[in-house]
Each structure stands twice: as structure tokens, then as C-alpha cells.
Scaffold this active site. Structure first.
Site, PDB file in Angstrom:
ATOM      1  N   TYR A  57       0.832  -1.205   0.000  1.00  0.00           N
ATOM      2  CA  TYR A  57       0.000   0.000   0.000  1.00  0.00           C
ATOM      3  C   TYR A  57       0.867   1.256   0.000  1.00  0.00           C
ATOM      4  O   TYR A  57       1.705   1.450   0.875  1.00  0.00           O
ATOM      5  CB  TYR A  57      -0.941   0.021   1.202  1.00  0.00           C
ATOM      6  CG  TYR A  57      -2.068  -0.989   1.129  1.00  0.00           C
ATOM      7  CD1 TYR A  57      -2.300  -1.751  -0.019  1.00  0.00           C
ATOM      8  CD2 TYR A  57      -2.916  -1.180   2.204  1.00  0.00           C
ATOM      9  CE1 TYR A  57      -3.332  -2.663  -0.080  1.00  0.00           C
ATOM     10  CE2 TYR A  57      -3.968  -2.098   2.153  1.00  0.00           C
ATOM     11  CZ  TYR A  57      -4.160  -2.840   1.002  1.00  0.00           C
ATOM     12  OH  TYR A  57      -5.182  -3.754   0.938  1.00  0.00           O
ATOM     13  N   VAL A 210     -17.096  -2.174  -0.214  1.00  0.00           N
ATOM     14  CA  VAL A 210     -18.517  -2.233   0.130  1.00  0.00           C
ATOM     15  C   VAL A 210     -19.316  -1.064  -0.455  1.00  0.00           C
ATOM     16  O   VAL A 210     -20.537  -1.156  -0.587  1.00  0.00           O
ATOM     17  CB  VAL A 210     -18.731  -2.305   1.661  1.00  0.00           C
ATOM     18  CG1 VAL A 210     -18.277  -3.639   2.206  1.00  0.00           C
ATOM     19  CG2 VAL A 210     -18.045  -1.156   2.369  1.00  0.00           C
ATOM     20  N   GLY A 214     -16.963   3.852  -4.569  1.00  0.00           N
ATOM     21  CA  GLY A 214     -17.647   5.142  -4.603  1.00  0.00           C
ATOM     22  C   GLY A 214     -18.877   5.146  -5.485  1.00  0.00           C
ATOM     23  O   GLY A 214     -19.685   6.077  -5.427  1.00  0.00           O
TER      24      GLY A 214
END
Length: 340
Positions: A57, A210, A214
Site C-alpha cells: 500500500y 462495500v 464510490g
């Protein structure tokens, strides 16, 4: 903020997990250290203790930021990181599931995080080249060494995970306690095998995506820009129809579409801890407010029906009336199955 058990372990983790792929600006769309600290503090002050990151990341910056943020109270936080993705381009052993990369990647993560141990160590994705015995024995060695407390697996077929956990159980090795998958109103493929497997094996589920990157906030319906390209499945006609329903239900409930999307996942699956990320503190604030509301059954049914998928063979075949009656001698409706 309430807490849930991490699968069949005794570890207590927040009902919402903070995803930190946005910590760092190396990928062109994340948060700088000042904004990342504000996001982290808001989550911690809300009672959150479950933090998710990975070696890749923002080129390692996410782990470095977190190392600084948790330093004053390391043992309070349940820190999860991952291995498998490359740390050096062009070098085949700087990536993959194998033991060499596993140990190297963990040691590098420990340095960036400035900690002696990882609470939850994820296999980031299955590479289909490393034997399952090598992966599970290697992970068990890390647990026995004290560098890792629990193990989990992400983005891997259900048959691989089932085989791995059974092998570990038979040999007395550590088993996967948690499953990380993409899951949302726009992506329900996990309902075919992964989610039933997690229930059967008592694994915690930490879904990512989830809010559909967006798309479920309704911003693309309003013509706004974002990271999801126009040709993505998250923005096709069906997805836009689902996003529109989320917006309408949010209006009816007096909440935001983000909160509806998060709560659909929370209410749809037991023992689920959605991974919520943010680039701005206002985004996290919106997501955390999902804890203050629920979606009524009628609206859940509406969302379920609109977003349902075909489970395919053998699921549709086995659930057909004719097969059920044949397998239960015409007594299917008279049998109370507590395992469903």
C-alpha cells in the site's frame, strides 16, 4: 463501536475495520500524513481498534505512517498486514506465496511498522504456484515464533481455503481465522461459495469495496468524477440502477447512500467487519455514522432482489423443488435444519 470475535478465535475486533490503502500520496489519490493522522484519530476516538494495511500500500508508506500512529499504544490496536504482492519489480522471489517471500515480506513490514509482531497476517492473494503445505507450514512457523498472532486469507478460491484449513487442522497448524473478499451490492459473487464456506468454517469476513469504489454513493449518477472508469462493471446500466435504489432508500431513511451501502453488507452477512477507507476525515465520519442506523427488512428485501445474482450450478440445481423433494423423500418442509 461494538466488538466481534475474529472467527473462531477469541480475538475481539471492532465491528468496522479501518482500511489504510489511502495513507500516503504515492499512488496519486491518497492522503498525506497530516490528513491520515486525522483519519486514524477519528477512528480510534470512535472506539475502533482494527487496522488493515499491506506491504504494497502506497509503496510501504501506509505501514510507515501506521507505525508512527500506533507507537504510543501498540498493544491496544489489532494490526493486520498482508504479503504476496511484490516489493521489487523484476525479481520473482520478491513476490508470491512461497516461504522465502513470506518471511522476507513480514520482516520488512515489521521494520516499517516499527513493531515486534503482527496481530493478523494475511495471504493477500493465491498465486497458484506455491503448494498449500508450504504456505500453511510457513505461516504456522511465524505464529509459533511470536511474530504473528493470527492468520487470514484474501482473494482466494473457496476450495483452496477449505483444503488449507483442513490440512492445518489435521496437522495441528494454525488455521485461517478470517477471510477478506470484495463484497457489495454491486459484487455478490462471494455468495456462491466463499461466504457459505466462511460460515461453515467459522471464519470472520472483512469485505472490501462495500461502497463499490464510490459508485454506490451516487456520485456517478450526478455526473461527478472519480477513480472508477466509465467502462467498469461498477458503472454499467445494472450498477447504476442499484446505485439509484441506494440513493432513494437513503433519502427515505434520512441517511447517506454510503451508510446504506455499508449497512447492507453488515446486515446481509453475520460476523462481518467491513473495511472502510477514506481520503478525507469527512468521508470516514460519514461511514462511521452507519453504526447509528439499520435498514428495515422491506428495504433490505428490495435491495436484495434488485442486486441478486444467479448462483449457477450446482447451487440452483440443488435448491430446485424437484431435487429437494427427491433428496428428502418429500419431507423437506418438515425438517428443521439449524445449520441454514
Amino acid at each position: 463501536m461494538k466488538f466481534k470475535l475474529l472467527g473462531k478465535s477469541g480475538l475481539r475486533v471492532s465491528e468496522i475495520c479501518l482500511g489504510t490503502m489511502t495513507f500516503g500520496t504515492e499512488w496519486g489519490w491518497g492522503a498525506d500524513k497530516h490528513e491520515s493522522k486525522k483519519i486514524f484519530d477519528m477512528y480510534a476516538n470512535a472506539g475502533g481498534n482494527f487496522i488493515d494495511t499491506a506491504n504494497r500500500y502506497t509503496e510501504g508508506t501506509s505501514e510507515k505512517f501506521l507505525g508512527d500512529f500506533i507507537a504510543s499504544d501498540r498493544d491496544h490496536f489489532v494490526l493486520a498486514t498482508k504479503y504476496t504482492l511484490m516489493d521489487r519489480d523484476g525479481d520473482p522471489n520478491y513476490a508470491g506465496n512461497h516461504r522465502k517471500n513470506m518471511v522476507r515480506s513480514l520482516n520488512e513490514s515489521l521494520k516499517r511498522l516499527n513493531t515486534d509482531y503482527i496481530d493478523l497476517f494475511w495471504v493477500h492473494m493465491w498465486d497458484f504456484t506455491t503448494p498449500v503445505e508450504e504456505v500453511m507450514r510457513g505461516l504456522d512457523d511465524l505464529v509459533r515464533s511470536g511474530k504473528v498472532h493470527y492468520i487470514g486469507i484474501s482473494d482466494t478460491p473457496a476450495w483452496v481455503i477449505s483444503r488449507a484449513n483442513m490440512l492445518a487442522e489435521l496437522r495441528g497448524w494454525s488455521q485461517f481465522a478470517a477471510l477478506q473478499i470484495e463484497y457489495s451490492l454491486l459484487q455478490r459473487g462471494a455468495e456462491r461459495d466463499l461466504l457459505p464456506m466462511a460460515k461453515a468454517l467459522d471464519m470472520a469476513v472483512t469485505p472490501w469495496g462495500v461502497i463499490g469504489g464510490g459508485a454506490l454513493t451516487g456520485k456517478y449518477l450526478r455526473g461527478e468524477g472519480g477513480r472508477v472508469p466509465e467502462n467498469s462493471l461498477r458503472r454499467n446500466e445494472r450498477s447504476q440502477e442499484i446505485a439509484q435504489a441506494v440513493v432513494e432508500i437513503a433519502d427515505e431513511l434520512g441517511v447517506t447512500p454510503t451508510q446504506v451501502a455499508i449497512n447492507w453488507a453488515r446486515q446481509r452477512v453475520s460476523n462481518v467487519m467491513p473495511i472502510i477507507g477514506a481520503r478525507r476525515v469527512e468521508q470516514l465520519q460519514d461511514s462511521l455514522k452507519s453504526l447509528d442506523s439499520t435498514i428495515p427488512d422491506e428495504m433490505m428485501h428490495r435491495l436484495n432482489e434488485l442486486s441478486k445474482i444467479e448462483l449457477g450450478f450446482p447451487h440452483d440445481f440443488l435448491s430446485s423443488e424437484g431435487v429437494k423433494q427427491s433428496a428428502f423423500a418429500g419431507m423437506y418442509d418438515q425438517i428443521i435444519n439449524h445449520r441454514l
